[in-house]
Enzyme design. Structure first.
Site, PDB file in Angstrom:
ATOM      1  N   HIS A 133     -34.727  -7.363  90.953  1.00 14.89           N
ATOM      2  CA  HIS A 133     -34.437  -7.705  92.605  1.00 14.89           C
ATOM      3  C   HIS A 133     -33.675  -9.334  91.647  1.00 14.89           C
ATOM      4  O   HIS A 133     -33.597  -9.563  90.710  1.00 14.89           O
ATOM      5  CB  HIS A 133     -35.782  -8.693  93.865  1.00 14.89           C
ATOM      6  CG  HIS A 133     -34.951  -9.104  94.831  1.00 14.89           C
ATOM      7  ND1 HIS A 133     -34.192 -10.135  94.568  1.00 14.89           N
ATOM      8  CD2 HIS A 133     -34.187  -8.629  95.669  1.00 14.89           C
ATOM      9  CE1 HIS A 133     -33.711 -10.512  95.974  1.00 14.89           C
ATOM     10  NE2 HIS A 133     -33.806  -9.901  96.482  1.00 14.89           N
ATOM     11  N   HIS A 207     -41.577  -4.526  98.881  1.00 19.03           N
ATOM     12  CA  HIS A 207     -41.321  -3.127 100.266  1.00 19.03           C
ATOM     13  C   HIS A 207     -42.453  -1.712 100.181  1.00 19.03           C
ATOM     14  O   HIS A 207     -42.058  -1.283 100.039  1.00 19.03           O
ATOM     15  CB  HIS A 207     -39.743  -2.216  99.201  1.00 19.03           C
ATOM     16  CG  HIS A 207     -38.543  -3.031  99.602  1.00 19.03           C
ATOM     17  ND1 HIS A 207     -38.148  -3.293 100.760  1.00 19.03           N
ATOM     18  CD2 HIS A 207     -38.233  -4.320  98.789  1.00 19.03           C
ATOM     19  CE1 HIS A 207     -37.095  -4.317 100.889  1.00 19.03           C
ATOM     20  NE2 HIS A 207     -37.244  -4.916  99.397  1.00 19.03           N
TER      21      HIS A 207
END
Length: 382
Positions: A133, A207
């Site tokens: 990320h 996630h």
């Protein structure tokens, strides 16, 4: 070049390259529909994988929390912003996920950056998956530590980087489920490699938490891995907002002393913590949400195969359709909107150059009719 010229040049270039980003004001009508202007869309761009953001129990918990604690924390947790509800949430997270401690943060971005900046010094090495990320990429690049990257999910690449480092302290960073590709890291193999090299392992499972593993404990639990540091967020499957770092007691105490994102930020409201607690309770005791999500993922992939729509190997809620060209990806997304489906076009720098895509995300809240309609619209738009 003046700031004004630089700004105008950047905006023009992004427009020409199909990279200009625009926000749209939308109103969520249900877990699976939204309204933009006068048009109602079925939306497939939310990270609300279990549909819990509008669950009555979660909403009621927030409302009752606001009545009891007010609408804001009022200060940093180091001053007066840390309530018994915040403390209860940290204790619940630690117990649920099997760690000695949990420390709350306002967002996953803040948690990731706080952790890297707190740990990394000039003699240390950070080794990260190339697709991790942006919050972690930026923190690693700005930290004083040596920063190395390995090819996405490549255990061999990680092994080479570990063999090349001479630092006493080495932190390996990966995601559990990758946000743009929907694939999972081989955590058990990575963990074994880290242990053999005395490196610490950090997993960002934004996630995966709530979606995979027994009781929704996430990617690490699913692969029977206990990383040194785990970051989870509450704004995806848990449907609320905020994040936490799970770690040892010593690391938690250290973070409390040096993490600027924690010390100098107003804590999120106690009402929000109460809503997260309600969401965790639903995730732990109602597997039917995850079961429905799995059925929807399987249905979507089956219908796409029937229509010969190209898919990746992802078996998670994140189902990217990689198109490549920025302008064509935007055109397909616009065609889907015309058909009543809200799907975002994801372009560089969020994803590598040449891999622009539709990032379709499925939810337990989607109906079979909605999924069938999306696939039909996709078959015409691609």
């Amino acid at each position: 070049m003046s700031w004004q010229q630089r700004i105008e040049k950047t905006l023009y270039q992004r427009q020409q390259q199909g990279l200009l980003r625009r926000r749209s004001a939308v109103t969520l009508s249900t877990q699976a529909t939204l309204r933009s202007g006068t048009q109602l869309f079925t939306h497939f761009s939310s990270n609300d994988y279990l549909g819990l953001s509008q669950h009555p129990s979660v909403i009621d918990a927030w409302c009752k929390g606001a009545q009891q604690w007010g609408t804001g924390a009022g200060a940093s947790g180091h001053v007066t912003g840390y309530s018994p509800t915040h403390q209860q949430l940290e204790q619940t997270l630690a117990s649920w996920l099997g760690f000695p401690r949990a420390i709350l943060f306002t967002s996953g971005f803040a948690a990731n950056q706080a952790l890297v900046f707190a740990l990394a010094e000039s003699n240390d090495t950070l080794i990260a998956d190339k697709l991790m990320h942006a919050s972690l990429q930026e923190a690693a690049a700005l930290s004083p530590a040596q920063y190395r990257r390995y090819p996405h999910n490549s255990v061999e690449g990680l092994a080479r980087q570990l063999a090349a480092t001479e630092s006493e302290n080495c932190l390996v960073i990966t995601e559990g489920v990758f946000s743009m590709d929907g694939d999972s890291a081989p955590l058990s193999t990575i963990d074994a490699l880290c242990r053999s090299k005395q490196a610490w392992l950090m997993v960002d499972d934004a996630h995966g938490i709530g979606v995979v593993g027994e009781e929704g404990r996430g990617s690490c639990a699913q692969q029977n891995v206990q990383p040194d540091i785990l970051v989870v967020t509450f704004g995806k499957a848990l449907g609320v907002g905020g994040a936490a770092i799970l770690c040892s007691d010593a690391v938690a105490q250290y973070i409390e002393q040096v993490a600027r994102h924690l010390i100098y930020s107003t804590a999120f409201p106690a009402a929000q913590a109460q809503a997260v607690l309600a969401s965790i309770d639903l995730v732990r005791h109602h597997p039917e949400f995850r079961q429905q999500l799995t059925r929807n993922i399987d249905l979507f992939r089956e219908r796409c195969r029937d229509r010969e729509i190209p898919l990746t190997d992802s078996i998670t809620a994140i189902q990217p359709i990689i198109i490549g060209d920025n302008h064509r990806t935007l055109a397909v997304a616009e065609a889907l909107k015309t058909a009543g489906y809200w799907v975002q076009a994801i372009r560089p720098p969020t994803v590598p150059v040449g891999s622009a895509r539709l990032r379709i995300t499925l939810s337990a809240a989607h109906s079979e009719l909605q999924i069938n309609g999306l696939v039909e619209a996709l078959s015409h738009a691609l």
